[in-house]
Design a protein around this motif. Structure first.
Motif, PDB file in Angstrom:
ATOM      1  N   LEU A  13       0.670  -1.042  -0.652  1.00 58.07           N
ATOM      2  CA  LEU A  13       0.256   0.220   0.224  1.00 58.07           C
ATOM      3  C   LEU A  13       0.671   0.908   0.041  1.00 58.07           C
ATOM      4  O   LEU A  13       0.732   2.184  -0.563  1.00 58.07           O
ATOM      5  N   CYS A  14       1.614   1.177   0.732  1.00 61.30           N
ATOM      6  CA  CYS A  14       3.082   2.680   0.684  1.00 61.30           C
ATOM      7  C   CYS A  14       3.463   3.180  -1.112  1.00 61.30           C
ATOM      8  O   CYS A  14       2.954   3.822  -1.034  1.00 61.30           O
ATOM      9  N   SER A  15       3.659   1.993  -1.919  1.00 62.85           N
ATOM     10  CA  SER A  15       3.203   2.391  -2.974  1.00 62.85           C
ATOM     11  C   SER A  15       2.883   1.987  -4.450  1.00 62.85           C
ATOM     12  O   SER A  15       3.036   2.860  -5.534  1.00 62.85           O
ATOM     13  N   VAL A  16       0.882   2.248  -3.461  1.00 65.55           N
ATOM     14  CA  VAL A  16       0.143   1.955  -4.790  1.00 65.55           C
ATOM     15  C   VAL A  16      -0.140   3.384  -4.552  1.00 65.55           C
ATOM     16  O   VAL A  16      -0.052   4.717  -3.994  1.00 65.55           O
ATOM     17  N   ARG A  17      -0.359   3.592  -6.198  1.00 67.26           N
ATOM     18  CA  ARG A  17      -0.697   5.544  -6.346  1.00 67.26           C
ATOM     19  C   ARG A  17      -2.256   6.129  -6.093  1.00 67.26           C
ATOM     20  O   ARG A  17      -1.292   7.500  -5.674  1.00 67.26           O
ATOM     21  N   ASP A  18      -3.216   5.054  -5.529  1.00 66.40           N
ATOM     22  CA  ASP A  18      -4.240   5.521  -5.232  1.00 66.40           C
ATOM     23  C   ASP A  18      -4.812   4.912  -4.176  1.00 66.40           C
ATOM     24  O   ASP A  18      -5.265   3.736  -4.824  1.00 66.40           O
ATOM     25  N   VAL A  19      -4.739   4.738  -3.413  1.00 64.22           N
ATOM     26  CA  VAL A  19      -4.675   3.910  -1.646  1.00 64.22           C
ATOM     27  C   VAL A  19      -6.573   3.968  -1.792  1.00 64.22           C
ATOM     28  O   VAL A  19      -7.082   2.832  -1.673  1.00 64.22           O
ATOM     29  N   GLY A  20      -7.193   4.766  -2.035  1.00 67.91           N
ATOM     30  CA  GLY A  20      -8.227   4.575  -1.982  1.00 67.91           C
ATOM     31  C   GLY A  20      -8.827   4.057  -3.138  1.00 67.91           C
ATOM     32  O   GLY A  20     -10.058   3.186  -2.357  1.00 67.91           O
ATOM     33  N   ARG A  21      -8.570   3.887  -3.974  1.00 68.54           N
ATOM     34  CA  ARG A  21      -9.408   3.197  -5.178  1.00 68.54           C
ATOM     35  C   ARG A  21      -8.911   1.866  -5.148  1.00 68.54           C
ATOM     36  O   ARG A  21      -9.258   0.319  -5.689  1.00 68.54           O
ATOM     37  N   ALA A  22      -7.218   1.441  -4.681  1.00 61.85           N
ATOM     38  CA  ALA A  22      -6.948   0.098  -4.521  1.00 61.85           C
ATOM     39  C   ALA A  22      -8.113  -0.765  -3.688  1.00 61.85           C
ATOM     40  O   ALA A  22      -8.221  -1.932  -3.662  1.00 61.85           O
ATOM     41  N   LEU A  23      -8.106   0.155  -2.021  1.00 65.15           N
ATOM     42  CA  LEU A  23      -8.761  -0.735  -1.946  1.00 65.15           C
ATOM     43  C   LEU A  23     -10.543  -0.584  -1.855  1.00 65.15           C
ATOM     44  O   LEU A  23     -11.164  -1.401  -1.412  1.00 65.15           O
ATOM     45  N   ALA A  24     -11.065   0.700  -2.487  1.00 59.83           N
ATOM     46  CA  ALA A  24     -12.662  -0.141  -3.242  1.00 59.83           C
ATOM     47  C   ALA A  24     -12.364  -1.116  -4.103  1.00 59.83           C
ATOM     48  O   ALA A  24     -13.476  -2.247  -4.422  1.00 59.83           O
ATOM     49  N   GLU A  25     -11.000  -1.222  -4.606  1.00 56.08           N
ATOM     50  CA  GLU A  25     -11.264  -2.472  -5.689  1.00 56.08           C
ATOM     51  C   GLU A  25     -11.252  -4.395  -4.736  1.00 56.08           C
ATOM     52  O   GLU A  25     -11.961  -5.076  -4.697  1.00 56.08           O
ATOM     53  N   ARG A  57     -10.292   1.596   6.956  1.00 58.22           N
ATOM     54  CA  ARG A  57     -11.213   1.976   7.763  1.00 58.22           C
ATOM     55  C   ARG A  57     -12.053   2.751   7.087  1.00 58.22           C
ATOM     56  O   ARG A  57     -12.939   3.189   7.068  1.00 58.22           O
ATOM     57  N   ASP A  58     -10.937   3.588   6.525  1.00 54.58           N
ATOM     58  CA  ASP A  58     -11.724   4.850   5.605  1.00 54.58           C
ATOM     59  C   ASP A  58     -12.695   4.087   4.309  1.00 54.58           C
ATOM     60  O   ASP A  58     -13.657   4.774   3.409  1.00 54.58           O
ATOM     61  N   ALA A  59     -11.384   3.040   3.554  1.00 57.74           N
ATOM     62  CA  ALA A  59     -12.382   1.909   2.655  1.00 57.74           C
ATOM     63  C   ALA A  59     -14.059   1.512   3.353  1.00 57.74           C
ATOM     64  O   ALA A  59     -14.174   0.409   2.329  1.00 57.74           O
ATOM     65  N   GLY A  60     -13.950   1.432   4.414  1.00 59.43           N
ATOM     66  CA  GLY A  60     -15.196   0.089   4.661  1.00 59.43           C
ATOM     67  C   GLY A  60     -15.198  -0.723   5.289  1.00 59.43           C
ATOM     68  O   GLY A  60     -16.050  -1.413   5.548  1.00 59.43           O
ATOM     69  N   PHE A  61     -13.546  -1.350   5.884  1.00 57.10           N
ATOM     70  CA  PHE A  61     -13.232  -2.496   6.246  1.00 57.10           C
ATOM     71  C   PHE A  61     -13.945  -2.379   7.326  1.00 57.10           C
ATOM     72  O   PHE A  61     -13.663  -1.468   8.107  1.00 57.10           O
ATOM     73  N   LEU A  62     -14.209  -3.294   8.458  1.00 55.16           N
ATOM     74  CA  LEU A  62     -14.063  -3.385   9.553  1.00 55.16           C
ATOM     75  C   LEU A  62     -12.640  -3.672  10.202  1.00 55.16           C
ATOM     76  O   LEU A  62     -12.428  -5.153  10.250  1.00 55.16           O
TER      77      LEU A  62
END
Length: 229
Positions: free
Chosen positions: A125-137, A191-196
């Motif tokens: 996750l440190c090197s992902v360009r768009d963390v929010g989008r990656a976690l949504a995926e 947490r922001d991506a909706g995971f528990l």
């Protein structure tokens, strides 16, 4: 090995990430870190108890593959960097569980929705360009009630160290380290991506020795919520 029933026809055009110099460096250093930094023990804890179908996002050179328990029926390993992906393919041949290494980016996974029992993030996750989008995926491809296993580094060490991490992120570090950023908050992002968020623990690597901007890590579990109502 199954014929990738969970992989969709939506394949990326070309390599979404290209860091050949860093990939060669990482491939050497990461193998040494397995014993000298205790990374092998961390990988064991990260993957213990998993079962069913697993997608590993950002598999690197495949060092996790040797640690998957035999209760895992299949691993689909996504790796965007070509040199690391080739190394992961070689590691997959030695794995005791079926591993299918697939090109793709974390922000646009080439797999079907709700096809996996678990998602694994390991120092990616440190090197992902768009963390929010990656976690949504990740949430899209995980079945309801499925779990995320994560081992990531991020900010820590107090105000002076955090300021140092942020300074490095704004200057030389991403260029030297394949797009890596040091001052992220992986638990907050999940947490922001909706995971528990389940149990997690902070740790420092190396366990003994000086604390570096890269030392501060978190290891834990999160879940995709079950539907309600």
């Amino acid at each position: 090995m199954p014929a990738r029933p969970v992989v969709s026809s939506r394949q990326p055009a070309g390599d979404p990430v290209h860091h050949p110099l860093f990939a060669r460096y990482y491939a050497r250093v990461s193998v040494t870190a397995e014993t000298r930094l205790g990374m092998g023990r961390v990988r064991e804890r990260l993957l213990a108890g998993l079962s069913g179908r697993v997608i590993e996002i950002g598999a690197g050179n495949g060092l996790n593959f040797a640690h998957y328990p035999r209760t895992v029926s299949e691993v689909v390993a996504i790796e965007p960097e070509r040199l690391l992906r080739h190394a992961a393919m070689e590691a997959a041949l030695r794995s005791e569980v079926p591993v299918d290494v697939v090109p793709g980016a974390a922000e646009a996974l080439p797999v079907k929705s709700e096809a996996f029992d678990a998602v694994v993030f390991s120092l990616v996750l440190c090197s992902v360009r768009d963390v929010g989008r990656a976690l949504a995926e990740a949430r899209r491809v995980l079945r309801p009630g499925g779990q995320v296993r994560f081992f990531e580094h991020g900010r820590g060490g107090g105000p002076v160290m955090t300021a140092t991490q942020r300074l490095l992120d704004r200057t030389v570090w991403p260029r030297l380290a394949g797009g890596c950023h040091l001052a992220g908050d992986p638990v907050g992002a999940l947490r922001d991506a909706g995971f528990l968020i389940g149990p997690y623990r902070s740790l420092a690597l190396p366990e003994k020795g000086p604390r570096l901007p890269t030392s501060f890590c978190v290891l834990g579990t999160a879940w995709r919520p079950e539907p309600t109502g």
